[in-house]
Design a protein around this motif. Structure first.
Motif, mmCIF file in Angstrom:
data_model
loop_
_atom_site.group_PDB
_atom_site.id
_atom_site.type_symbol
_atom_site.label_atom_id
_atom_site.label_comp_id
_atom_site.label_asym_id
_atom_site.label_seq_id
_atom_site.Cartn_x
_atom_site.Cartn_y
_atom_site.Cartn_z
ATOM 1 N N LEU A 155 9.304 -45.093 -64.193
ATOM 2 C CA LEU A 155 8.904 -43.965 -63.352
ATOM 3 C C LEU A 155 8.482 -42.831 -64.279
ATOM 4 O O LEU A 155 8.921 -42.767 -65.427
ATOM 5 C CB LEU A 155 10.069 -43.485 -62.479
ATOM 6 C CG LEU A 155 10.622 -44.438 -61.431
ATOM 7 C CD1 LEU A 155 11.885 -43.866 -60.809
ATOM 8 C CD2 LEU A 155 9.587 -44.721 -60.351
ATOM 9 N N SER A 215 8.639 -36.748 -63.840
ATOM 10 C CA SER A 215 8.762 -35.947 -62.617
ATOM 11 C C SER A 215 9.387 -36.757 -61.485
ATOM 12 O O SER A 215 10.158 -36.219 -60.680
ATOM 13 C CB SER A 215 7.405 -35.380 -62.192
ATOM 14 O OG SER A 215 6.481 -36.420 -61.979
ATOM 15 N N GLU A 216 9.109 -38.057 -61.429
ATOM 16 C CA GLU A 216 9.725 -38.896 -60.394
ATOM 17 C C GLU A 216 11.228 -39.065 -60.645
ATOM 18 O O GLU A 216 12.022 -39.039 -59.702
ATOM 19 C CB GLU A 216 9.034 -40.263 -60.348
ATOM 20 C CG GLU A 216 7.621 -40.205 -59.811
ATOM 21 C CD GLU A 216 6.850 -41.495 -60.003
ATOM 22 O OE1 GLU A 216 6.014 -41.805 -59.136
ATOM 23 O OE2 GLU A 216 7.072 -42.194 -61.024
#
Length: 170
Positions: free
Chosen positions: A4, A7-8
Protein backbone atom coordinates in the motif's frame (compact mmCIF):
# COMPACT_ATOMS: atom_id res chain seq x y z
CA UNK A 1 6.58 -5.03 2.77
CA UNK A 2 2.97 -3.83 2.83
CA UNK A 3 1.75 -3.29 -0.72
CA UNK A 4 0.00 0.00 0.00
CA UNK A 5 1.15 3.58 -0.39
CA UNK A 6 2.27 5.50 2.68
CA UNK A 7 -0.92 7.57 2.60
CA UNK A 8 -3.08 4.42 2.47
CA UNK A 9 -1.23 2.93 5.45
CA UNK A 10 -1.61 6.20 7.37
CA UNK A 11 -5.33 6.37 6.52
CA UNK A 12 -5.86 2.78 7.69
CA UNK A 13 -4.01 3.56 10.91
CA UNK A 14 -6.18 6.62 11.56
CA UNK A 15 -9.46 4.86 10.78
CA UNK A 16 -8.62 1.81 12.88
CA UNK A 17 -7.45 3.98 15.79
CA UNK A 18 -10.58 6.12 15.66
CA UNK A 19 -12.88 3.07 15.58
CA UNK A 20 -11.04 1.43 18.48
CA UNK A 21 -11.20 4.58 20.63
CA UNK A 22 -14.85 5.25 19.81
CA UNK A 23 -15.71 1.62 20.63
CA UNK A 24 -13.76 1.79 23.90
CA UNK A 25 -15.53 5.05 24.76
CA UNK A 26 -18.93 3.47 24.15
CA UNK A 27 -18.09 0.32 26.13
CA UNK A 28 -16.72 2.37 29.02
CA UNK A 29 -19.70 4.78 28.82
CA UNK A 30 -17.32 7.69 28.37
CA UNK A 31 -18.98 11.11 28.15
CA UNK A 32 -17.63 13.32 25.37
CA UNK A 33 -17.66 17.06 26.00
CA UNK A 34 -18.83 18.75 22.81
CA UNK A 35 -18.02 22.08 24.47
CA UNK A 36 -14.38 21.05 24.97
CA UNK A 37 -14.15 19.81 21.37
CA UNK A 38 -15.55 23.09 20.03
CA UNK A 39 -13.24 25.13 22.26
CA UNK A 40 -10.21 23.30 20.87
CA UNK A 41 -11.45 22.74 17.31
CA UNK A 42 -8.71 24.64 15.45
CA UNK A 43 -5.96 23.12 17.56
CA UNK A 44 -7.44 19.65 17.09
CA UNK A 45 -7.68 20.22 13.33
CA UNK A 46 -4.07 21.39 13.09
CA UNK A 47 -2.70 18.58 15.24
CA UNK A 48 -4.87 15.94 13.53
CA UNK A 49 -3.64 17.03 10.11
CA UNK A 50 -0.04 17.07 11.39
CA UNK A 51 -0.47 13.51 12.69
CA UNK A 52 -1.70 12.31 9.31
CA UNK A 53 1.14 13.93 7.36
CA UNK A 54 3.61 12.82 10.03
CA UNK A 55 2.65 9.20 9.39
CA UNK A 56 2.97 9.62 5.63
CA UNK A 57 6.47 11.05 6.04
CA UNK A 58 7.46 8.31 8.48
CA UNK A 59 6.26 5.48 6.21
CA UNK A 60 7.95 7.14 3.21
CA UNK A 61 11.13 7.30 5.27
CA UNK A 62 10.91 3.53 5.85
CA UNK A 63 10.68 3.00 2.09
CA UNK A 64 13.80 5.02 1.24
CA UNK A 65 16.20 4.24 4.06
CA UNK A 66 16.68 1.62 6.73
CA UNK A 67 14.12 1.30 9.51
CA UNK A 68 16.82 2.10 12.07
CA UNK A 69 17.86 5.31 10.28
CA UNK A 70 14.24 6.39 9.76
CA UNK A 71 13.42 5.72 13.41
CA UNK A 72 16.51 7.56 14.61
CA UNK A 73 15.53 10.60 12.54
CA UNK A 74 11.97 10.37 13.86
CA UNK A 75 13.24 10.32 17.43
CA UNK A 76 14.54 13.85 16.94
CA UNK A 77 11.02 15.14 17.67
CA UNK A 78 11.78 15.85 21.36
CA UNK A 79 14.92 17.73 20.30
CA UNK A 80 12.80 19.95 18.05
CA UNK A 81 10.32 20.48 20.89
CA UNK A 82 13.12 21.63 23.20
CA UNK A 83 14.51 23.90 20.47
CA UNK A 84 11.13 25.51 19.74
CA UNK A 85 9.74 25.71 23.29
CA UNK A 86 11.48 29.02 24.14
CA UNK A 87 9.67 30.64 21.22
CA UNK A 88 6.27 28.96 21.52
CA UNK A 89 5.98 28.06 25.19
CA UNK A 90 8.15 30.84 26.65
CA UNK A 91 10.43 28.29 28.31
CA UNK A 92 14.04 29.15 29.02
CA UNK A 93 16.71 27.72 26.70
CA UNK A 94 19.67 27.02 28.94
CA UNK A 95 23.23 26.45 27.77
CA UNK A 96 22.99 22.78 28.69
CA UNK A 97 19.79 22.40 26.61
CA UNK A 98 21.51 24.13 23.69
CA UNK A 99 24.51 21.83 23.94
CA UNK A 100 22.21 18.79 24.11
CA UNK A 101 20.35 19.95 20.98
CA UNK A 102 23.59 20.39 19.05
CA UNK A 103 25.00 17.05 20.23
CA UNK A 104 21.75 15.26 19.41
CA UNK A 105 21.67 16.66 15.88
CA UNK A 106 25.35 15.88 15.35
CA UNK A 107 24.96 12.37 16.76
CA UNK A 108 21.97 11.71 14.51
CA UNK A 109 23.95 12.90 11.51
CA UNK A 110 26.82 10.55 12.38
CA UNK A 111 24.65 7.50 13.01
CA UNK A 112 22.48 8.15 9.92
CA UNK A 113 25.71 8.54 7.93
CA UNK A 114 24.66 11.94 6.57
CA UNK A 115 28.28 12.93 5.94
CA UNK A 116 28.90 10.10 3.48
CA UNK A 117 30.33 6.65 3.71
CA UNK A 118 28.42 3.47 3.10
CA UNK A 119 25.03 4.94 2.14
CA UNK A 120 25.61 7.78 -0.31
CA UNK A 121 22.54 6.92 -2.36
CA UNK A 122 19.96 9.62 -3.07
CA UNK A 123 17.29 7.28 -1.70
CA UNK A 124 19.00 7.13 1.68
CA UNK A 125 19.14 10.93 1.90
CA UNK A 126 15.50 11.18 0.81
CA UNK A 127 14.60 8.73 3.59
CA UNK A 128 16.47 10.88 6.10
CA UNK A 129 14.63 13.98 4.88
CA UNK A 130 11.27 12.21 5.22
CA UNK A 131 12.25 10.98 8.71
CA UNK A 132 13.23 14.46 9.86
CA UNK A 133 10.04 15.87 8.31
CA UNK A 134 8.03 13.32 10.30
CA UNK A 135 9.88 14.38 13.45
CA UNK A 136 9.14 18.05 12.81
CA UNK A 137 5.45 17.29 12.28
CA UNK A 138 5.32 15.18 15.44
CA UNK A 139 7.06 17.97 17.37
CA UNK A 140 4.31 20.24 16.07
CA UNK A 141 1.68 17.88 17.46
CA UNK A 142 3.38 17.83 20.85
CA UNK A 143 3.60 21.63 20.94
CA UNK A 144 0.00 22.14 19.78
CA UNK A 145 -1.21 19.73 22.46
CA UNK A 146 0.29 22.04 25.10
CA UNK A 147 -2.34 24.64 24.17
CA UNK A 148 -5.41 22.42 24.67
CA UNK A 149 -7.86 23.68 27.29
CA UNK A 150 -10.38 21.65 29.30
CA UNK A 151 -10.18 18.52 27.13
CA UNK A 152 -9.36 14.98 28.19
CA UNK A 153 -6.69 12.83 26.58
CA UNK A 154 -9.39 10.44 25.30
CA UNK A 155 -11.31 13.28 23.64
CA UNK A 156 -8.27 14.87 22.06
CA UNK A 157 -6.75 11.61 20.83
CA UNK A 158 -10.02 10.37 19.33
CA UNK A 159 -10.63 13.72 17.63
CA UNK A 160 -7.06 13.92 16.33
CA UNK A 161 -7.21 10.42 14.84
CA UNK A 162 -10.61 11.13 13.31
CA UNK A 163 -9.38 14.40 11.81
CA UNK A 164 -6.21 12.72 10.53
CA UNK A 165 -8.43 10.14 8.80
CA UNK A 166 -10.58 12.82 7.18
CA UNK A 167 -7.51 14.77 6.03
CA UNK A 168 -5.95 11.62 4.57
CA UNK A 169 -9.12 10.40 2.88
CA UNK A 170 -8.56 12.26 -0.41
Amino acid sequence: SIHLSSSEIALARGVIGTIVLLTAGILLKYKISIKALKKNLWLLAASGAAIGFNWICLFQSYKYTTISTATLCYYLAPVFVVALSPFLLKEKLTISKGVCIILSLFGMALVADVFGGYEKSPDNMLGIIFGISAAILYAGVILINKFFKEITAMESTTAQLGIASVVLLP
